[in-house]
Design an enzyme around this catalytic site. Structure first.
Site, short mmCIF file in Angstrom:
data_model
loop_
_atom_site.label_atom_id
_atom_site.label_comp_id
_atom_site.label_asym_id
_atom_site.label_seq_id
_atom_site.Cartn_x
_atom_site.Cartn_y
_atom_site.Cartn_z
N SER A 60 19.40 40.83 69.88
CA SER A 60 17.99 40.51 70.08
C SER A 60 17.77 39.58 71.27
O SER A 60 18.66 38.83 71.67
CB SER A 60 17.42 39.87 68.81
OG SER A 60 17.52 40.75 67.72
N1 SAH Z 1 20.67 40.23 64.18
C1 SAH Z 1 21.16 40.91 65.37
C2 SAH Z 1 20.32 42.13 65.70
C3 SAH Z 1 21.09 43.37 65.44
S1 SAH Z 1 20.21 44.88 65.78
C4 SAH Z 1 21.23 39.93 66.53
O1 SAH Z 1 21.31 38.73 66.29
O2 SAH Z 1 21.25 40.33 67.69
C5 SAH Z 1 19.87 45.46 64.15
C6 SAH Z 1 21.05 45.82 63.28
O3 SAH Z 1 20.50 46.35 62.06
C7 SAH Z 1 21.98 46.91 63.82
O4 SAH Z 1 23.27 46.40 63.94
C8 SAH Z 1 21.89 48.02 62.76
O5 SAH Z 1 23.13 48.66 62.51
C9 SAH Z 1 21.41 47.27 61.52
N2 SAH Z 1 20.74 48.08 60.50
C10 SAH Z 1 19.87 49.11 60.66
N3 SAH Z 1 19.49 49.60 59.47
C11 SAH Z 1 20.13 48.86 58.51
C12 SAH Z 1 20.16 48.89 57.09
N4 SAH Z 1 19.46 49.76 56.37
N5 SAH Z 1 20.94 47.98 56.45
C13 SAH Z 1 21.68 47.07 57.14
N6 SAH Z 1 21.70 47.01 58.48
C14 SAH Z 1 20.93 47.88 59.17
#
Ligand code: SAH
Length: 200
Positions: A52
């Site tokens: 993010s």
């Molecule tokens: N928190 C992270 C952002 C990651 S992007 C940061 O600090 O940068 C969002 C993440 O959500 C991805 O890795 C994706 O695999 C995960 N994701 C999507 N759908 C999901 C679900 N149903 N359960 C758990 N994780 C999920």
């Protein structure tokens, strides 16, 4: 990064800013993007996922307002950047991701950084983590099309959840529990997150 992108846009919470200063974003981006680690953008981390934007991480952390005694659930671990910041502010953090490889590498990275209050788990965030519930706070960092109400049941009676909601047009939403099965909901800003998917 903190002064120009975060403080200047109005996140002034000293605890949050200090927690962000203690976590080097360069350790959470792919090695070929290290020179962009402090840029004002989300960056690709593979598997069509992203780390993010720093400002959004700060804003969501500020809105969640993690306290030193809090048990926090994060849904969407990615490379673990937000997880590390939450772990600097709360007692214990559980972070789930639906992609097993991302869980493995986040677990290794956070372990190398000597965090002892983080648990990275592979699983579907729509189910939450009933075995560890209730949580004081829940942060979702992928966008479901509608607010997953069942996760409210995994919050304490005065718990808080923050999440992006929507498909094309997403808003950051803050949910405050007011009692069992009751909550208030307010909108923060428009955002753009990867979708929260079913069945990884
Ligand atoms: N928190 C992270 C952002 C990651 S992007 C940061 O600090 O940068 C969002 C993440 O959500 C991805 O890795 C994706 O695999 C995960 N994701 C999507 N759908 C999901 C679900 N149903 N359960 C758990 N994780 C999920």
């Amino acid at each position: 990064m903190i002064a120009e992108q975060i403080e200047s846009r109005g996140v002034r919470n000293k605890r949050v800013l200090d927690a962000m200063r203690r976590v080097d974003r360069a350790l959470f981006v792919p090695s070929n993007l290290v020179n962009e680690a402090y840029s004002d953008n989300a960056l690709p981390i593979g598997r069509q996922q992203t780390i993010s934007q720093p400002y959004i991480v700060a804003l969501m952390t500020d809105l969640l307002d993690p306290q030193p005694g809090d048990r926090v659930l994060e849904i969407g671990c990615g490379t673990g950047y937000q997880t590390a910041i939450l772990a600097g502010l709360a007692r214990e953090v559980w972070s789930m991701d639906i992609i097993p490889e991302l869980c493995e590498s986040a677990r290794e990275r956070l372990g190398d950084l000597s965090y002892t209050n983080i648990h990275v788990l592979h699983g579907d965030g729509y189910l939450g983590l009933p075995s560890e519930a209730p949580f004081d706070k829940i942060m979702i960092t992928a966008a479901p099309p509608v607010m997953p109400e069942s996760l409210c049941q995994q919050l304490v009676a005065d718990g808080r959840m923050i999440l992006p909601v929507g498909v094309f047009d997403q808003d950051l939403i803050v949910i405050d529990m007011t009692g069992p099965g009751r909550w208030t909901q307010r909108k923060s800003i428009p955002v753009r997150f990867v979708p929260m998917v079913h069945h990884g």
